[in-house]
Write a protein that holds these residues in place. Structure first.
Motif, PDB file in Angstrom:
ATOM      1  N   ASN A  44     -97.705  10.113  82.848  1.00 37.35           N
ATOM      2  CA  ASN A  44     -98.879   9.994  81.889  1.00 37.35           C
ATOM      3  C   ASN A  44    -100.005  10.544  81.977  1.00 37.35           C
ATOM      4  OD1 ASN A  44     -98.043   8.285  80.076  1.00 37.35           O
ATOM      5  ND2 ASN A  44     -98.340   6.207  80.947  1.00 37.35           N
ATOM      6  N   ASN A  48    -101.869  13.467  79.849  1.00 37.79           N
ATOM      7  CA  ASN A  48    -103.385  13.321  79.294  1.00 37.79           C
ATOM      8  C   ASN A  48    -104.010  14.479  79.635  1.00 37.79           C
ATOM      9  OD1 ASN A  48    -102.973  10.722  78.304  1.00 37.79           O
ATOM     10  ND2 ASN A  48    -103.807   9.655  80.243  1.00 37.79           N
ATOM     11  N   SER A  52    -105.652  17.415  77.232  1.00 42.35           N
ATOM     12  CA  SER A  52    -107.185  17.644  77.078  1.00 42.35           C
ATOM     13  C   SER A  52    -107.325  19.127  77.359  1.00 42.35           C
ATOM     14  CB  SER A  52    -107.776  16.657  78.308  1.00 42.35           C
ATOM     15  OG  SER A  52    -107.455  17.527  79.525  1.00 42.35           O
TER      16      SER A  52
END
Lengths: 136, 176
Positions: A44, A48, A52
């Motif tokens: 996870n 992320n 980004s």
């Protein structure tokens, strides 16, 4: 900045994700009691981070200074294998989107099995690895 | 009669800490004997999967009678060196309903050639889901690929609910 910094144990590997130095590293042995609990937060966090940096600004930076992922796993069990492939698919997804990144797969000198495992995974995710032989 | 040596022998209730000890002992003894690192890796990988299976798939027993039966059939793990071969024996009680699916799995694996096993491994890895017990269902495929031959197994009936499952894996000390 270290987004992930997990120290190794007898059953689990060291895992580091550094956004400033643009590298991911997983090193050691992986046979956690519960592979899901150990790997799920890592997958996870990586997703992320990759999300980004999925923009033109980072693409320019990565084109000069590519992101590198180092897989220095001297042993991993069958449950870990599923999550290692998940990590590789995250890298593959953003590589396909144009982020310059490289995956390095380490194996001990003479340990062809470990190199073969890397070749199988590379073929499976359709993503080229750079193989690094570790001497002695 | 050739030379025969136990590398490790364990019988009893397994837990994570015992597994760590067994695995360290395997590495240490095989290294002491100057075994090829690639052979050590193969034996180590199969040992992890077997020990994990004993830990995850041995039934707990739902009443005193069942617990007594289970105590009479403890999990077992032995690694022996017999001349140019290493033999790994692993055994544990399993629930009766697990036997047929397991037999089918063994038969399918035994029927596949190396390239097909590799294909199956990749396919299963892509589709793998972690079970409630924490397994990905890949252990036997990995062992079959490591040894390149059939895994020998046997089931001994204990009662209508349980059987004792034993498997034997042979590794050559000489690489192909």
């Amino acid at each position: 900045m270290e987004l992930i910094n997990i120290q190794p144990t007898e059953q689990t590997p060291k895992v580091v994700l550094n956004s400033v130095k643009r590298f991911f590293e997983i090193e050691g042995e992986s046979r956690p009691e519960n592979a899901h609990d150990f790997f799920f937060p890592i997958v996870n966090e990586l997703k992320n981070y990759m999300k980004s940096v999925d923009n033109e600004f980072h693409k320019d930076i990565f084109s000069e200074f590519p992101f590198s992922a180092h897989f220095k796993l001297m042993y991993f069990n069958s449950s870990s294998a599923k999550f290692i492939s998940d990590l590789l698919f995250v890298f593959k997804k953003y590589y396909d989107k144009g982020l310059k990144l490289r995956v390095y797969w380490y194996y001990n000198d003479g340990d062809e099995d470990q190199r073969d495992v890397g070749e199988d995974l590379s073929e499976m995710v359709a993503f080229p690895f750079t193989f690094v032989m570790v001497k002695g | 009669m050739g030379e025969s040596n136990d590398i490790v022998h364990y019988s009893g209730d397994l837990n994570k800490s015992e597994i760590d000890k067994i695995l360290s002992q395997i590495k240490e003894k095989l290294n002491e004997q100057g075994v090829d690192p690639q052979v050590i890796r193969r034996i180590y990988s199969a040992s992890v999967e077997c020990l994990d299976n004993i830990l995850k798939h041995t039934p707990k027993g739902s009443d005193e009678e069942e617990i007594n039966i289970l105590n009479n059939y403890p999990g077992k793990f032995t690694l022996k060196r017999e001349n140019e071969f290493f033999n790994l024996f692993a055994g544990n009680v399993i629930a009766e309903e697990c036997i047929e699916p397991l037999k089918t799995k063994f038969e399918v694996l035994a029927s596949l050639k190396s390239a097909n096993l590799m294909h199956l491994h990749k396919k299963k890895l892509l589709a793998a889901e972690i079970s409630e017990k924490g397994g990905a269902g890949l252990g036997l495929i990995i062992i079959s690929r490591l040894i390149g031959k059939k895994i020998k197994y046997d089931f001994e009936k204990i009662n209508n609910k349980f059987s004792y499952f034993a498997l034997r894996i042979e590794f050559s000390n000489i690489l192909d």
